[in-house]
Design a protein around this motif. Structure first.
Motif, PDB file in Angstrom:
ATOM      1  N   TYR A   1       6.677   3.999   1.439  1.00 45.99           N
ATOM      2  CA  TYR A   1       6.719   2.573   1.136  1.00 45.99           C
ATOM      3  C   TYR A   1       8.056   2.200   0.509  1.00 45.99           C
ATOM      4  N   GLY A   2       9.053   3.047   0.761  1.00 46.79           N
ATOM      5  CA  GLY A   2      10.417   2.784   0.321  1.00 46.79           C
ATOM      6  C   GLY A   2      10.568   2.674  -1.182  1.00 46.79           C
ATOM      7  N   GLY A   3       9.667   3.321  -1.920  1.00 48.91           N
ATOM      8  CA  GLY A   3       9.736   3.252  -3.365  1.00 48.91           C
ATOM      9  C   GLY A   3       9.297   1.906  -3.927  1.00 48.91           C
ATOM     10  N   ASP A   4       8.656   1.085  -3.101  1.00 42.99           N
ATOM     11  CA  ASP A   4       8.186  -0.238  -3.514  1.00 42.99           C
ATOM     12  C   ASP A   4       6.774  -0.090  -4.082  1.00 42.99           C
ATOM     13  N   TRP A   5       6.661  -0.077  -5.422  1.00 43.70           N
ATOM     14  CA  TRP A   5       5.364   0.149  -6.061  1.00 43.70           C
ATOM     15  C   TRP A   5       4.337  -0.901  -5.652  1.00 43.70           C
ATOM     16  N   ALA A   6       4.726  -2.175  -5.583  1.00 39.54           N
ATOM     17  CA  ALA A   6       3.775  -3.238  -5.246  1.00 39.54           C
ATOM     18  C   ALA A   6       3.172  -3.015  -3.853  1.00 39.54           C
ATOM     19  N   ALA A   7       4.015  -2.668  -2.887  1.00 37.09           N
ATOM     20  CA  ALA A   7       3.516  -2.422  -1.523  1.00 37.09           C
ATOM     21  C   ALA A   7       2.623  -1.183  -1.494  1.00 37.09           C
ATOM     22  N   TYR A   8       3.026  -0.143  -2.192  1.00 38.73           N
ATOM     23  CA  TYR A   8       2.254   1.104  -2.241  1.00 38.73           C
ATOM     24  C   TYR A   8       0.903   0.875  -2.909  1.00 38.73           C
ATOM     25  N   GLU A   9       0.916   0.203  -4.040  1.00 35.78           N
ATOM     26  CA  GLU A   9      -0.331  -0.032  -4.775  1.00 35.78           C
ATOM     27  C   GLU A   9      -1.276  -0.914  -3.966  1.00 35.78           C
ATOM     28  N   THR A  10      -0.740  -1.878  -3.241  1.00 29.54           N
ATOM     29  CA  THR A  10      -1.568  -2.722  -2.367  1.00 29.54           C
ATOM     30  C   THR A  10      -2.239  -1.867  -1.301  1.00 29.54           C
TER      31      THR A  10
END
Length: 156
Positions: free
Chosen positions: A12-21
């Motif tokens: 998720y490219g290190g994108d926490w918001a996208a990963y957590e979603t």
């Protein structure tokens, strides 16, 4: 038969918001509303108290820490979120998943331990199982404790 692939934060490219979603989507579709059963009875998740619109059980599956309000995300737990339903569905027949019971305070738990590396904890309720937690077992002291409990329970 192996567990599902890991859900990597890097995907998720290190994108926490996208990963957590995505983690929450997986939790809701594959665990909370996935129709899981264990020993012929449904497996349910704790919804309350919700935090940030996410179920209480969800946070227990992706975070670590003894104090509820201070728990932090654990990437190893996050990566293995799909392992939770896999362990539950395969726990009875898979030769690498050990099953036994322990008691913590007044709670009797059923433990499913995959390769002495990943633990899923279920609590027995009236007519269903409650998914209590799941996590990687890495600390030597914790592994020793779990081995001792398991070996006593299965008579080794």
């Amino acid at each position: 038969m192996n567990p599902p692939d890991l859900l990597s934060f890097n995907d998720y490219g290190g994108d926490w918001a996208a990963y957590e979603t995505e983690l929450n989507r997986v939790f809701m579709t594959e665990i909370a509303r996935g129709g899981l059963t264990f020993r012929g009875e449904p497996v349910n998740c704790r919804r309350h108290d919700e935090v940030a619109g996410r179920w209480a059980s969800y946070w227990h599956l992706i975070q670590e820490g003894k104090i509820e309000e201070d728990r932090l995300p654990d990437l190893r737990r996050c990566e293995r979120l799909r392992w939770v339903p896999w362990v539950i569905q395969n726990g009875v027949q898979h030769p690498e998943i050990d099953e036994w019971q322990n008691t913590r305070k007044t709670e009797v738990n059923t433990l499913l331990w995959y390769r002495e590396a990943y633990l899923v904890i279920l609590g027995r309720r009236n007519g269903y199982w409650l998914l209590r937690s799941a996590y990687c077992t890495e600390q030597r002291g914790r592994i020793r404790q779990l081995r001792k409990e398991r070996d006593v329970h299965i008579g080794i």
